[in-house]
Design an enzyme around this catalytic site. Structure first.
Site, PDB file in Angstrom:
ATOM      1  N   ASP A 379       1.812 126.416  59.091  1.00 55.81           N
ATOM      2  CA  ASP A 379       1.961 126.968  60.444  1.00 55.81           C
ATOM      3  C   ASP A 379       1.240 126.115  61.483  1.00 55.81           C
ATOM      4  OD1 ASP A 379       2.671 128.769  62.412  1.00 55.81           O
ATOM      5  OD2 ASP A 379       1.810 130.506  61.415  1.00 55.81           O
ATOM      6  N   GLU A 434       8.193 137.936  65.366  1.00 53.55           N
ATOM      7  CA  GLU A 434       6.755 137.929  65.642  1.00 53.55           C
ATOM      8  C   GLU A 434       6.459 138.070  67.126  1.00 53.55           C
ATOM      9  OE1 GLU A 434       4.585 134.713  63.917  1.00 53.55           O
ATOM     10  OE2 GLU A 434       5.827 134.714  62.116  1.00 53.55           O
TER      11      GLU A 434
END
Length: 880
Positions: A379, A434
Site C-alpha cells: 500500500d 474505502e
C-alpha cells in the site's frame, strides 16, 4: 502515400494459427521536402479503425478514425531529449510493416484466452543527426504508438510532445490527477474541462464513437504520465512524472477506440504489454476474500476476531482472508495454520516502505512465506516516477520467485502488468469503497478504470458506509467490477443478515472466460454479462432515480436457460431470489429503486435442475495433536522430542498424506516424515522426532504439518499444522541496561516499526528523529506509536524498571496515550492519559521475579492518530 494492401483472410488465419510475427515490407522514404501522409489500417480489410500520420514542415502528427469518422484529430508526436529535440525538423528515413498475431492466456481479467491481431508500422525518423523510431500499431479496437531510441545505454528524455486532440464538444469523463488515482471522475467536455492534470484512463465520446486514452507496458525503464489540459482547448498533452528519464524505449501511448461495447470489452492494454515472465503459473489462484479493515478498523490487530473472518470464509467457500494494517507477527503464523486447516489462505498487508529495499524484501518476504502466507497487499506507493516503477519491477520479481501473489493498493493504474507478471491479482487506483463513495460514479468505472485491468474496489458494502445504494446494486458490483482478488467490504454478521445476497456472493467467480457489454451509459447505468465455464453472470446498476432496467440475453446460446435473479423488493432488507427459464431472445427487465440494481446467474436448463448453484467446497474435517505444545526454554545445542497424531474425521478418502515437522534454519531434526498413499476415515498417522535447538535467541516455532490431497476439491492441496513453541533465552540483562539496547522478544506498533533511540516518525525503519518530549531531547529510548507493545526478557534477574514517558514533539496535533508496564502479562504500572506537548512523566515499576517485561501504549481513548509515544531512558536495575 498509402501502405501496401492487407493480405487475405486465409493468410491471416495461417498467421494466427502459428502465433507468429512476420515482417511484410520495407518502403523507401518520401522526399523530405514534401508534405506526406501515411495510413495504417487495422488487421483486416473490414477493420473499423485507421491511423494516419502527417509530416508537414518537419512536424509529425497522428490522427485516428473509426469507419471513416475522425475520433482523434491530428495531434503532435515526438520527444525532447537532453541532446536533441525530436519533435521538430523531422525527416522520415524509411518504414517497414509487420503483422502481429499472438495468443496468450491470463490468470485474471475479463477473458482468460486472448488473441492479438494488429498491423504495426515502424517509422525510422531523424532530426538533424539524431535518430529514433516510431512504432504505430492498429487493431480493431484501437491505436497505439511508442518511441524507440537507439542508444543502448539509454537516452535522457526530458519530455514528450505527444498529445491527443478531441472534438471540442466531445463528452469527457476525466479523473483529476493524483498519484494514487483515487479522485472522483467528472463529466465535462473535451474543451470545457478545467485547466489541470488528468489521470489515465480518460474517456471521450464524439457522436457514436468513444476513445479511452491511457498507456501500456510502463515499467521501470520509463516514467508514468498524465494528461495536461488548458480550458478551452481540445488538446490533451502527455506529461511525465519525472523531469528526466533515462530510457531506450517509451510505453505505448494507447487509444482504445470503438463503440461503448468495444471499449468496455477491449483487452488492448494487455495485448500491448510484455509477455509473461512466469513460465509456471499453477501456484497462482485468484479468488474471494473476507476482509475486516473497512467495517471495523481495529480488527486486524485482533487475533480472535480474525479467526471469525477465517471461519466465515471457510463456511462460504471463500479461499482467502486478508489481514490488513495492524497485524502482529506474534500471532499471524498461528492464524495461518488455523486458516489453512479450514481451506482458507492468509494474505497480509504491508506499507510499501516496509519492503522498499532489496534487503528488507530479502528479510521479510521469505519469513511470511515460511509462515504459510500466500500473498501480500502492498500500500501507499502513490507515485508514477521512474524510481517507483523500478521498485514495482523489483518487488514483482521478488514475490514471483517466492511464489507469493500480490495486490498493489494506493498504486498507479494497470499498464498490462498482469500479463507480464500473472501473480499480480489486482490494483486499487480507484475512488473505491474505502472512500465511502456515493454511487454516482459507480456506473462510470466499468467503462473507464476497470477496462484497463483488475480493480480492487472492495465491493458489497451492505451495512458499512453511506448506504445510499440498494442491496441489489451492491450485490451486482462483483460482476460489474473485475478483480482477480475480490475483497468484500463488510463483516460476516452483515452478510449473514442478508442470506440471499450472500448465497449469490458464494457463487460469483473472480475470473472470467468472456465479458459482454449489455447496456448502459457512463454515470447513468451499467450492465455487463460475464461467463465462467458454463455459467453466465449478469450485473446491472444505476445511479439516480428509480427506473426500470432492461438487459438483453442475446449472449446466451441456443436453447433454454435457467436464470436466477437477486433483486431489491420494497419492504425487504435482503434481496429476493427468483428463477425462470428463458431463451436468448428474451431479456431481463426489473424495476429498481434509486441507485439500485440487480444480479443474475444463468445455466443450461435441464430436466430436474432447479438451481445454477455449485456446491460450496470445504476441506475435510481433521484433527492434529502434538506433544509438547510448549517445549519451554532450550539452550542452543540441547535436544528434545516431539510427536504428533493425525486423524481424518470426515467421510472422504484423501491421498498422499505426509506428516512431518519443519525446524528453523540452523536447527537439526532426527526422524523421517510419515506417509500414507491413501488415508481413510478413522485412520491414525503418528510420528516422533528429535529436535536440536540452534543458535539465535527468542521465540521459535517448530510446526508439524499434515499435507495431503483431496481429489474432490478444485484446489486439492490441504495443509493442517500445529506448532511446538520453543524459547531460546538471551542473557539476563546487566545492571543499568537500557531496554532500547536489549533484543526484543516481540514488538508491535500502531504505525511503522518500533524505533531504537529515535522517534517513530513514519513507516520506514530508521526514519525517526531524535527523541524529544516537552522540548527536552533524549539520546536513548524507544520510539513507538500507540497502540504498541515491546517485550524483552528479564529472566527474573532484575529488580526495577524506570523511564520517562510522553508523546514525541514531532506529533503534529495533540495526540493522547496511556503508558503501561506489564510483568509476565500482569499490570505493574501505568500513567494517566498523556497528551502532545506535555512534559515527560516518570514511570517506575517493581520487576522482581519478572521473566518477561512488556512496555505498552494505548491510544488514550480517542483513536491512534498522532499518538507518537516515546519511552525515554528506559533503564533496568538488575542483579548482575
Amino acid at each position: 502515400m498509402t501502405l501496401l494492401s492487407w493480405p487475405g483472410r486465409a493468410f491471416i488465419s495461417f498467421l494466427l494459427a502459428l502465433a507468429v510475427v512476420l515482417p511484410l515490407a520495407v518502403v523507401s522514404a518520401e522526399p523530405a521536402a514534401a508534405a506526406a501522409h501515411w495510413t495504417v489500417t487495422g488487421p483486416s480489410s473490414r477493420s473499423p479503425v485507421t491511423a494516419e500520420l502527417t509530416l508537414e514542415a518537419g512536424t509529425l502528427k497522428l490522427s485516428a478514425a473509426r469507419q471513416g469518422r475522425t475520433v482523434l484529430a491530428p495531434a503532435p508526436l515526438g520527444l525532447r531529449t537532453e541532446r536533441a529535440d525530436l519533435s521538430r525538423d523531422l525527416r522520415v528515413l524509411g518504414q517497414s510493416q509487420r503483422i502481429v498475431a499472438e495468443r496468450y492466456t491470463m490468470t485474471t481479467g475479463k477473458r482468460h484466452d486472448r488473441a492479438v491481431r494488429a498491423r504495426e508500422t515502424r517509422f525510422r525518423l531523424a532530426a538533424g543527426d539524431a535518430r529514433f523510431e516510431l512504432l504505430v500499431r492498429v487493431s480493431d479496437d484501437g491505436v497505439a504508438y511508442r518511441y524507440l531510441l537507439p542508444d543502448e545505454g539509454g537516452t535522457v528524455v526530458t519530455g514528450e510532445a505527444s498529445a491527443y486532440r478531441l472534438a471540442p464538444d466531445a463528452t469527457a469523463w476525466l479523473l483529476p490527477y493524483n498519484p494514487q488515482y483515487e479522485n472522483q471522475r467528472v463529466e465535462t467536455t473535451a474543451a470545457g474541462a478545467a485547466s489541470g492534470e488528468y489521470g489515465h484512463p480518460s474517456l471521450f465520446r464524439s457522436g457514436t464513437d468513444f476513445a479511452l486514452l491511457t498507456e501500456s507496458d510502463v515499467d521501470g525503464s520509463y516514467s508514468g504520465s498524465r494528461l495536461v489540459h488548458e480550458a478551452g482547448s481540445p488538446d490533451y498533452t502527455v506529461k511525465l512524472a519525472d523531469e528526466r528519464v533515462t530510457t531506450s524505449r517509451t510505453p505505448w501511448r494507447t487509444a482504445i477506440i470503438g463503440d461503448l461495447a468495444t471499449v468496455t470489452e477491449s483487452t488492448l492494454v494487455d495485448d500491448l504489454a510484455t509477455p509473461s515472465k512466469i513460465a509456471d503459473t499453477s501456484w497462482i489462484r485468484p479468488g474471494k476474500s473476507a476482509w475486516s479493515w473497512l467495517s471495523e478498523h481495529q480488527s486486524p490487530r485482533d487475533f480472535e476476531r480474525q479467526k471469525v473472518y477465517v471461519d466465515f470464509a471457510a463456511r462460504n467457500g471463500w479461499p482467502y482472508v486478508l489481514v490488513d494494517e495492524g497485524w502482529s507477527e506474534d500471532w499471524v503464523p498461528e492464524l495461518t495454520r488455523y486458516a489453512r486447516a479450514r481451506g482458507v489462505e492468509v494474505l497480509l498487508w504491508f506499507h510499501w516502505q516496509t519492503l522498499d529495499t532489496p534487503e528488507k524484501r530479502a528479510e521479510i518476504l521469505p519469513k511470511v512465506k515460511a509462515w504459510g502466507v500466500k500473498g501480500v497487499k502492498v500500500d501507499f506507493m502513490e507515485s508514477d516516477t521512474q524510481a517507483r516503477y523500478q521498485w514495482y519491477d523489483a518487488i514483482l520479481a521478488d514475490t514471483a520467485a517466492l511464489e507469493l501473489m500480490i495486490n498493489f493498493h494506493g498504486s498507479t493504474i494497470p499498464h498490462g502488468l498482469a500479463r507480464t507478471w500473472p501473480h499480480l491479482m489486482t490494483m486499487e487506483a480507484i475512488h473505491g469503497q474505502e472512500q465511502l463513495p456515493q454511487p454516482a460514479n459507480n456506473p462510470v468505472h466499468p467503462f473507464t478504470r476497470n477496462v484497463v485491468g483488475s480493480m480492487d474496489f472492495t465491493p458489497v458494502a451492505l451495512e458499512v458506509g453511506p448506504r445510499t445504494s440498494s442491496v441489489g446494486h451492491e450485490v451486482a458490483l462483483p460482476v460489474l467490477y473485475e478483480s482477480g482478488w475480490q475483497h468484500f467490504a463488510d463483516k460476516p454478521e452483515a452478510y449473514d443478515r442478508h442470506p440471499n445476497a450472500l448465497r449469490f456472493l458464494d457463487q460469483v467467480p473472480t475470473t472470467w472466460d468472456e465479458t459482454r457489454y449489455l447496456s448502459g451509459y457512463p454515470g447513468d447505468e451499467a450492465a455487463l454479462a460475464r461467463r465462467a465455464g458454463d455459467r453466465w453472470f449478469v450485473g446491472a446498476i444505476t445511479a439516480g432515480p428509480a427506473r426500470t432496467v432492461t438487459t438483453p440475453l442475446a449472449f446466451l446460446g441456443a436453447g433454454e436457460w435457467l436464470v436466477e435473479t437477486v433483486r431489491d423488493v420494497p419492504g425487504s432488507v435482503d434481496v429476493r431470489r427468483e428463477s425462470r427459464v428463458v431463451r436468448s431472445s428474451d431479456s431481463l427487465s426489473y424495476a429498481v429503486p434509486a441507485n439500485g440494481g440487480f444480479a443474475a446467474m444463468a445455466c443450461r436448463a435441464e430436466p430436474g435442475r432447479t438451481t445454477c448453484d455449485q456446491p460450496i467446497q470445504q476441506v475435510p474435517s481433521t484433527s492434529l495433536t502434538i506433544s509438547p505444545a510448549d517445549a519451554g526454554d532450550r539452550e542452543p545445542g540441547s535436544s528434545f522430542e516431539i510427536s504428533a497424531e493425525f486423524r481424518l474425521e470426515s467421510d472422504r478418502v484423501v491421498r498422499d498424506v505426509v506428516l512431518a515437522p519443519r525446524v528453523p534454519s540452523g536447527w537439526s531434526l532426527a526422524g523421517e516424515p510419515v506417509r500414507a498413499a491413501e488415508f481413510r476415515p478413522g485412520q491414525v498417522l503418528s510420528g516422533k522426532w528429535t529436535v536440536t535447538a540452534g543458535a539465535g535467541t527468542g521465540k521459535h516455532e517448530v510446526p508439524i504439518a499434515a499435507d495431503f490431497l483431496d481429489p474432490s476439491l478444485d484446489w486439492p492441496e490441504v495443509h493442517v499444522a500445529e506448532a511446538v513453541e520453543v524459547f531460546v533465552p538471551p542473557p539476563v540483562p546487566s545492571d543499568g541496561a537500557l531496554v532500547s539496547d536489549l533484543p526484543f522478544v516481540s514488538a508491535a506498533n500502531g504505525w511503522g516499526p518500533v524505533e531504537r533511540n529515535r522517534s517513530v516518525n513514519d513507516q520506514a525503519a530508521g526514519d525517526g528523529n531524535p527523541l524529544r518530549i516537552g522540548g527536552v531531547t533524549y539520546e536513548k529510548g524507544l520510539g513507538t506509536h500507540a497502540p504498541s507493545e515491546v517485550t524483552v526478557y528479564l529472566g527474573r534477574g532484575c529488580q526495577e524498571f524506570t523511564a520517562l514517558a510522553g508523546l514525541d514533539d514531532e506529533t503534529t496535533e495533540p495526540g493522547s496515550a496511556v503508558f503501561e508496564v506489564l510483568g509476565d502479562g500482569a499490570p505493574l504500572a501505568a500513567t494517566p492519559v498523556l497528551r502532545g506537548g506535555d512534559a515527560a512523566l516518570a514511570v517506575r515499576a517493581d520487576v522482581r521475579g519478572v521473566r518477561m517485561l512488556t512496555l505498552r501504549t494505548t491510544d488514550g481513548g480517542d483513536g491512534k492518530n498522532h499518538d507518537h509515544t516515546d519511552w525515554a531512558v528506559p533503564r533496568l536495575t538488575c542483579l548482575r
